[in-house]
Design an enzyme around this catalytic site. Structure first.
Site, PDB file in Angstrom:
ATOM      1  N   HIS A  78       0.800  -1.233   0.000  1.00 16.38           N
ATOM      2  CA  HIS A  78       0.000   0.000   0.000  1.00 16.38           C
ATOM      3  C   HIS A  78       0.831   1.281   0.000  1.00 16.38           C
ATOM      4  O   HIS A  78       0.477   2.274   0.642  1.00 16.38           O
ATOM      5  CB  HIS A  78      -0.970   0.009   1.168  1.00 16.38           C
ATOM      6  CG  HIS A  78      -2.087  -0.989   1.039  1.00 16.38           C
ATOM      7  ND1 HIS A  78      -2.560  -1.421  -0.173  1.00 16.38           N
ATOM      8  CD2 HIS A  78      -2.830  -1.634   1.987  1.00 16.38           C
ATOM      9  CE1 HIS A  78      -3.546  -2.281   0.020  1.00 16.38           C
ATOM     10  NE2 HIS A  78      -3.725  -2.435   1.321  1.00 16.38           N
ATOM     11  N   HIS A  81      -9.516   2.398  -0.462  1.00 18.53           N
ATOM     12  CA  HIS A  81      -9.500   1.338   0.540  1.00 18.53           C
ATOM     13  C   HIS A  81     -10.650   1.483   1.529  1.00 18.53           C
ATOM     14  O   HIS A  81     -10.461   1.325   2.747  1.00 18.53           O
ATOM     15  CB  HIS A  81      -8.162   1.344   1.273  1.00 18.53           C
ATOM     16  CG  HIS A  81      -7.775   0.029   1.864  1.00 18.53           C
ATOM     17  ND1 HIS A  81      -8.360  -0.483   2.998  1.00 18.53           N
ATOM     18  CD2 HIS A  81      -6.844  -0.884   1.486  1.00 18.53           C
ATOM     19  CE1 HIS A  81      -7.803  -1.653   3.306  1.00 18.53           C
ATOM     20  NE2 HIS A  81      -6.878  -1.916   2.400  1.00 18.53           N
ATOM     21  N   GLU A  99     -11.545  -3.628  -3.408  1.00 18.84           N
ATOM     22  CA  GLU A  99     -10.576  -2.694  -3.972  1.00 18.84           C
ATOM     23  C   GLU A  99     -10.308  -3.025  -5.442  1.00 18.84           C
ATOM     24  O   GLU A  99      -9.686  -4.037  -5.748  1.00 18.84           O
ATOM     25  CB  GLU A  99      -9.265  -2.770  -3.189  1.00 18.84           C
ATOM     26  CG  GLU A  99      -9.409  -2.602  -1.692  1.00 18.84           C
ATOM     27  CD  GLU A  99      -8.245  -3.215  -0.944  1.00 18.84           C
ATOM     28  OE1 GLU A  99      -7.092  -2.837  -1.230  1.00 18.84           O
ATOM     29  OE2 GLU A  99      -8.481  -4.100  -0.095  1.00 18.84           O
TER      30      GLU A  99
END
Length: 380
Positions: free
Chosen positions: A131, A203, A340
């Site tokens: 991420h 997210h 996602e």
């Protein structure tokens, strides 16, 4: 003459009120890193609300009606924006509602080779990178523009060369729009001055009946995906692209998420539930199409997910543990799920996965829409 002026003024007021059915609000929250952090509220004519902040280009709240017309927040997040920076929460980085970059999801061993040069990324998930690293897009203060006429907020961020280890200066923009038919539209734009890898997503953790603290295992899910990516014990894809046939990963027909989540299956055990990438059936076309549907029957809320992206990461909130929350609402185990849209995890190290390379003469664009509606009975 006075009466004419009064009538003309009334006409102008009525005319201007018809120009837009939206109600957009900006509120100052705090100063951080020399920039002002704001909260933005977008509301449509039906009363649905999308609340965002330019800290992390984050969705903090999303209020949608149920089948009785009652509104509820259907995402996990903090009403107090300062909590996203509260040191008591930083050790539990859940990326609640944030824009993720430069690379959403995991990159094995926190490195990749591009144009014969190896780039070492920040290790923030054991030996892996996930991420965007320790200070990804989710922890940055974005520039912003509020487009009240179109009920839209536009966020911009410049990611510098070698930020978290990635090559190239990258200019990123993310546009969030709330429509009158209860669509949340997210558009991503990017350009670079040097070849690099890029994979962007949002997210948000969804729970379509959070007011009753309903577990997401009671939601129903359908995915237009014949294949998924099995993972290793660190949740990085093995490189295989497997069929969902005869596995708990078959959501081609709508089914309750909890129906098979606790089965004795190696992949479910590794992830403590679902935390895998599903491959969109029209992955090769790159078209904007529906990849999935989420339904909660008690509230009647239905959410369709449409995207230009080739895959969807479904995470069933397996690492939520109730030690964080907002007001009287704790983020308990499986109290929210993520859907996602994006490219495959670890694509920079898997040449047979769809490429995530952004060239200096290219413009990156992708679009994802969460379309909300209600159904009265069942899952139809």
């Amino acid at each position: 003459m006075n009466q004419t002026k009064i009538l003309f003024t009334i006409f102008l007021l009525l005319f201007s009120s018809c120009l837009s059915s939206y109600n957009s609000v900006k509120e100052f929250v705090m100063e951080l890193d020399g920039k002002n952090v704001y909260r933005f509220t977008l509301q449509n004519k039906s009363g649905a609300k999308l609340i965002l902040t330019n800290y992390g280009a984050t969705i903090t709240e999303l209020w949608m009606p149920d089948k009785k017309g009652n509104f509820d927040n259907v995402v996990l997040g903090f009403t107090d924006v300062t909590k996203y920076r509260d040191t008591t929460y930083l050790n539990e980085n859940l990326y609640l509602g944030a824009t993720i970059g430069r690379y959403a999801n995991r990159i094995k061993d926190a490195n990749f080779v591009l144009d014969k040069q190896r780039y070492a990324l920040t290790k923030n998930a054991g030996l892996n990178h996930t991420h965007g690293g320790k200070k990804g897009f989710d922890k940055s203060v974005w520039d912003w523009a509020l487009d009240e006429q179109n009920n839209k907020v536009e966020f911009k961020y410049k990611s510098g060369h070698l930020e978290e280890g990635y090559p190239g200066n990258v200019d990123v923009a993310v546009h969030f729009k709330l429509t009158d038919d209860n669509q949340v539209e997210i558009e991503y734009f990017a350009s670079t001055d040097q070849r690099t890898h890029l994979n962007l997503t949002n997210h948000s953790y969804f729970n379509l009946n959070s007011s009753n603290h309903l577990s997401i295992t009671k939601h129903f899910l359908e995915l237009n995906c014949d294949r998924y990516l099995p993972v290793d014990r660190t949740l990085v894809p093995l490189g295989e692209i497997n069929e969902v046939n005869d596995t708990p990963f078959d959501f081609r027909e709508i089914k309750e998420i909890g129906a098979e989540i606790n089965l004795d299956h190696q992949q479910l055990k590794l992830a403590r539930g679902y935390d895998h990438c599903w491959v969109k059936n029209d992955v090769d076309q790159g078209t904007f199409s529906k990849i999935g549907t989420l339904i909660e029957t008690m509230s009647g809320r239905k959410m369709d997910i449409l995207t230009t992206e080739p895959s969807l990461q479904f995470y069933s909130g397996n690492f939520l543990k109730g030690n964080m929350g907002d007001q009287d609402r704790l983020f308990d185990f499986r109290s929210g799920l993520c859907l996602e849209t994006g490219h495959f995890p670890d694509s920079p190290n898997q040449s047979h996965f769809p490429s995530t390379i952004l060239n200096s003469d290219d413009r990156f664009y992708s679009k994802t829409v969460y379309q909300f509606s209600v159904i009265q009975n069942g899952v139809n």
